[in-house]
Design a protein around this motif. Structure first.
Motif, mmCIF file in Angstrom:
data_model
loop_
_atom_site.group_PDB
_atom_site.id
_atom_site.type_symbol
_atom_site.label_atom_id
_atom_site.label_comp_id
_atom_site.label_asym_id
_atom_site.label_seq_id
_atom_site.Cartn_x
_atom_site.Cartn_y
_atom_site.Cartn_z
ATOM 1 N N ILE A 174 0.844 -1.203 0.000
ATOM 2 C CA ILE A 174 0.000 0.000 0.000
ATOM 3 C C ILE A 174 0.873 1.243 0.000
ATOM 4 O O ILE A 174 0.619 2.202 -0.746
ATOM 5 N N THR A 175 1.912 1.236 0.819
ATOM 6 C CA THR A 175 2.773 2.415 0.937
ATOM 7 C C THR A 175 3.882 2.446 -0.111
ATOM 8 O O THR A 175 4.479 3.494 -0.365
ATOM 9 N N GLY A 176 4.181 1.262 -0.704
ATOM 10 C CA GLY A 176 5.247 1.186 -1.692
ATOM 11 C C GLY A 176 6.633 1.152 -1.104
ATOM 12 O O GLY A 176 7.626 1.359 -1.822
ATOM 13 N N GLU A 177 6.742 0.858 0.199
ATOM 14 C CA GLU A 177 8.056 0.879 0.847
ATOM 15 C C GLU A 177 8.125 -0.159 1.954
ATOM 16 O O GLU A 177 7.159 -0.379 2.683
ATOM 17 N N ALA A 178 9.299 -0.806 2.060
ATOM 18 C CA ALA A 178 9.585 -1.722 3.161
ATOM 19 C C ALA A 178 11.004 -1.456 3.626
ATOM 20 O O ALA A 178 11.840 -0.935 2.879
ATOM 21 N N TRP A 179 11.272 -1.824 4.883
ATOM 22 C CA TRP A 179 12.603 -1.616 5.460
ATOM 23 C C TRP A 179 13.254 -2.961 5.705
ATOM 24 O O TRP A 179 12.606 -3.925 6.145
ATOM 25 N N PHE A 180 14.557 -3.019 5.407
ATOM 26 C CA PHE A 180 15.333 -4.240 5.609
ATOM 27 C C PHE A 180 16.708 -3.847 6.109
ATOM 28 O O PHE A 180 17.394 -3.033 5.489
ATOM 29 N N MET A 181 17.095 -4.357 7.239
ATOM 30 C CA MET A 181 18.375 -4.049 7.869
ATOM 31 C C MET A 181 18.563 -2.539 8.027
ATOM 32 O O MET A 181 19.649 -2.011 7.825
ATOM 33 N N GLY A 182 17.465 -1.863 8.380
ATOM 34 C CA GLY A 182 17.523 -0.425 8.605
ATOM 35 C C GLY A 182 17.586 0.400 7.348
ATOM 36 O O GLY A 182 17.822 1.621 7.417
ATOM 37 N N LEU A 183 17.333 -0.209 6.184
ATOM 38 C CA LEU A 183 17.411 0.487 4.902
ATOM 39 C C LEU A 183 16.048 0.462 4.219
ATOM 40 O O LEU A 183 15.346 -0.559 4.250
ATOM 41 N N PRO A 184 15.653 1.557 3.552
ATOM 42 C CA PRO A 184 14.354 1.589 2.863
ATOM 43 C C PRO A 184 14.459 1.013 1.450
ATOM 44 O O PRO A 184 15.440 1.242 0.735
ATOM 45 N N PHE A 185 13.427 0.283 1.050
ATOM 46 C CA PHE A 185 13.374 -0.295 -0.292
ATOM 47 C C PHE A 185 11.990 -0.101 -0.897
ATOM 48 O O PHE A 185 10.972 -0.245 -0.204
ATOM 49 N N HIS A 186 11.989 0.204 -2.190
ATOM 50 C CA HIS A 186 10.712 0.217 -2.911
ATOM 51 C C HIS A 186 10.244 -1.219 -3.100
ATOM 52 O O HIS A 186 11.038 -2.104 -3.449
ATOM 53 N N VAL A 187 8.952 -1.465 -2.886
ATOM 54 C CA VAL A 187 8.368 -2.782 -3.148
ATOM 55 C C VAL A 187 6.992 -2.615 -3.774
ATOM 56 O O VAL A 187 6.295 -1.626 -3.531
ATOM 57 N N ASP A 188 6.629 -3.582 -4.584
ATOM 58 C CA ASP A 188 5.260 -3.697 -5.090
ATOM 59 C C ASP A 188 4.997 -5.175 -5.336
ATOM 60 O O ASP A 188 5.827 -6.033 -4.990
ATOM 61 N N GLU A 189 3.840 -5.491 -5.942
ATOM 62 C CA GLU A 189 3.432 -6.886 -6.071
ATOM 63 C C GLU A 189 4.315 -7.715 -6.997
ATOM 64 O O GLU A 189 4.094 -8.917 -7.152
ATOM 65 N N ARG A 190 5.327 -7.117 -7.591
ATOM 66 C CA ARG A 190 6.254 -7.879 -8.436
ATOM 67 C C ARG A 190 7.320 -8.607 -7.625
ATOM 68 O O ARG A 190 8.034 -9.457 -8.166
ATOM 69 N N VAL A 191 7.446 -8.273 -6.334
ATOM 70 C CA VAL A 191 8.501 -8.862 -5.501
ATOM 71 C C VAL A 191 7.951 -9.218 -4.126
ATOM 72 O O VAL A 191 6.950 -8.657 -3.674
ATOM 73 N N LEU A 192 8.645 -10.141 -3.457
ATOM 74 C CA LEU A 192 8.333 -10.422 -2.061
ATOM 75 C C LEU A 192 8.626 -9.197 -1.200
ATOM 76 O O LEU A 192 9.513 -8.400 -1.508
ATOM 77 N N ILE A 193 7.909 -9.088 -0.113
ATOM 78 C CA ILE A 193 8.193 -8.038 0.863
ATOM 79 C C ILE A 193 9.384 -8.476 1.707
ATOM 80 O O ILE A 193 9.396 -9.578 2.266
ATOM 81 N N PRO A 194 10.443 -7.669 1.806
ATOM 82 C CA PRO A 194 11.656 -8.063 2.548
ATOM 83 C C PRO A 194 11.350 -8.414 4.000
ATOM 84 O O PRO A 194 10.696 -7.653 4.706
ATOM 85 N N ARG A 195 11.848 -9.578 4.426
ATOM 86 C CA ARG A 195 11.684 -10.001 5.821
ATOM 87 C C ARG A 195 12.650 -11.117 6.198
ATOM 88 O O ARG A 195 12.473 -11.780 7.211
ATOM 89 N N SER A 196 13.665 -11.343 5.365
ATOM 90 C CA SER A 196 14.543 -12.492 5.572
ATOM 91 C C SER A 196 15.406 -12.345 6.819
ATOM 92 O O SER A 196 16.015 -11.296 7.051
ATOM 93 N N PRO A 197 15.517 -13.422 7.621
ATOM 94 C CA PRO A 197 16.425 -13.384 8.774
ATOM 95 C C PRO A 197 17.896 -13.354 8.373
ATOM 96 O O PRO A 197 18.770 -13.205 9.233
ATOM 97 N N ILE A 198 18.186 -13.487 7.083
ATOM 98 C CA ILE A 198 19.570 -13.352 6.621
ATOM 99 C C ILE A 198 20.121 -11.978 6.990
ATOM 100 O O ILE A 198 21.343 -11.797 7.093
ATOM 101 N N ALA A 199 19.244 -11.015 7.235
ATOM 102 C CA ALA A 199 19.699 -9.687 7.683
ATOM 103 C C ALA A 199 20.597 -9.808 8.909
ATOM 104 O O ALA A 199 21.554 -9.034 9.054
#
Length: 305
Positions: A92-117
Motif C-alpha cells: 500500500i505504501t510502496g516501501e519496506a525496510w530491511f536491515m535499517g534500509l528503505p526499499f521500494h516494493v510492489d506486487e512484483r517482488v516479495l516483501i523483505p523479511r529475511s532473517p539473513i539480515a
C-alpha cells in the motif's frame, strides 16, 4: 463516499483518532501481521502516518493534530485496502525496510523479511573466511534488498543481483538507483546461474522460493498478493534449493561460502541430504531455516547432490 465513511470522517479528526480506529478495524477483520509489524497498533500507526506523508518516527505530540478532509479519505482508502483487500501494508505504501534500509516494493517482488539480515549485520562471521570479499551474488534477489544490504556491509565488493523475473529486476534496479550503488551493484536476469557462466563469487546468498505445497495452500490471504513464482517450490519446497546446491560450487571461489534460507522446509532438506555437512545458523533475533556451506564442502559431497 458511502454513508459509513461520511460518518467516520465527521466523527474522527486527529491522527490519534484514526490510529485507534484503524486498530479496531484490524481486529474486527482479523488481518494477518507478517510483513513488517507484529502488533495492530504499530501497523496502524505506520499506515496512518504514511497516508499523511509523515515519517514513522514523528514526534508523538503531532498525533493530536487534525487531518484535512483529503487526508481522512486517504486513510480510509488505505484501511480499505488493508482490511477488505488484505493487501500487505508495504504494498500500500510502496516501501519496506530491511536491515535499517528503505526499499521500494510492489506486487512484483516479495516483501523483505529475511532473517539473513542478521548474518549481514555481523559480516557473516564466523562462517565467511577472513579477508577481503570482492564479489557477492544475491541469487533469487527479488527487490534486491539482500544484495544491496551486502553492498553496504562489504564496501569494496561488487554485487550481482540475479533473478529469473524481469519484473522483479525492474524493482531491484529501482532500488539500486535509490541507494546510488550503480557503480558496484548490477541486476542480472536468468534462471539461477543460467547467465552467469564463468562468474566466480566469494559469497553467494539466496532467499529462493521454498514454501512447500501444504504451507502454500494454507497461507493467509495477505500472502496471495505476493508473486507465486517467489514462494512455492514443489511439494517439499526444495525444487530450487536442490538446483542451487548442485550448481553453486561451479560459481564459487575456492574459499567461497553459500548461504541459503529455506524456512520451514529445513526439515525436508535435512531428510533429503542427511550426509551433507550443512551448518544451520542459530538466529538470535528470530527466524529459522538458514544454512551455510563452503565451496570445498559442496565439491567434496557433489555425489550426494
Amino acid at each position: 463516499m458511502n454513508p459509513d465513511q461520511v460518518a467516520i470522517t465527521s466523527e474522527l479528526h486527529t491522527l490519534r483518532d484514526y490510529i485507534r480506529w484503524s486498530v479496531s478495524a484490524f481486529h474486527q477483520h482479523q488481518v494477518w501481521f507478517g510483513h513488517g509489524h507484529v502488533t495492530a497498533w504499530d501497523e496502524a500507526s505506520q499506515l496512518v502516518l504514511n497516508a499523511v506523508h509523515l515519517p514513522w518516527d514523528t514526534d508523538p505530540v503531532v498525533l493530536d493534530a487534525r487531518l484535512t478532509q483529503t487526508e481522512k479519505e486517504r486513510v480510509l482508502d488505505y484501511v480499505h485496502q488493508r482490511v477488505e483487500l488484505r493487501r500487505p501494508l508495504p504494498y500500500i505504501t510502496g516501501e519496506a525496510w530491511f536491515m535499517g534500509l528503505p526499499f521500494h516494493v510492489d506486487e512484483r517482488v516479495l516483501i523483505p523479511r529475511s532473517p539473513i539480515a542478521q548474518l549481514i549485520e555481523t559480516g557473516f562471521e564466523p562462517w565467511l573466511r577472513p579477508g577481503s570479499v570482492n564479489r557477492i551474488l544475491d541469487l533469487c534477489t527479488g527487490s534486491g534488498c539482500i544484495g544491496i544490504a551486502c553492498a553496504y556491509a562489504f564496501e569494496e565488493a561488487e554485487v550481482d543481483l540475479a533473478d529469473i523475473s524481469t519484473d522483479a529486476l525492474e524493482v531491484a534496479q529501482r532500488n539500486i538507483e535509490r541507494h546510488q550503488l550503480g557503480d558496484r551493484v548490477s541486476a542480472r536476469q536468468g534462471d539461477l546461474f543460467e547467465n552467469l557462466q564463468g562468474e566466480r563469487y566469494d559469497l553467494i546468498v539466496s532467499n529462493p522460493p521454498y514454501v512447500d505445497a501444504d504451507d502454500l495452500a494454507s497461507m493467509p490471504a495477505e500472502y496471495q498478493h505476493e508473486p507465486g513464482l517467489a514462494l512455492g517450490s514443489g511439494d517439499d519446497g526444495l525444487d530450487i534449493t536442490r538446483r542451487i546446491l548442485r550448481e553453486a560450487a561451479d560459481h564459487m571461489t575456492d574459499e567461497g561460502l553459500l548461504v541459503v534460507e529455506v524456512g520451514n522446509s529445513e526439515v525436508h532438506l535435512m531428510q533429503a541430504y542427511p550426509e551433507l555437512p550443512l551448518i544451520w545458523v542459530e538466529l538470535d533475533a528470530g527466524g529459522n531455516g538458514v544454512f551455510t556451506i563452503t565451496a570445498a564442502e559442496l565439491r567434496a559431497h557433489a555425489a550426494l547432490l
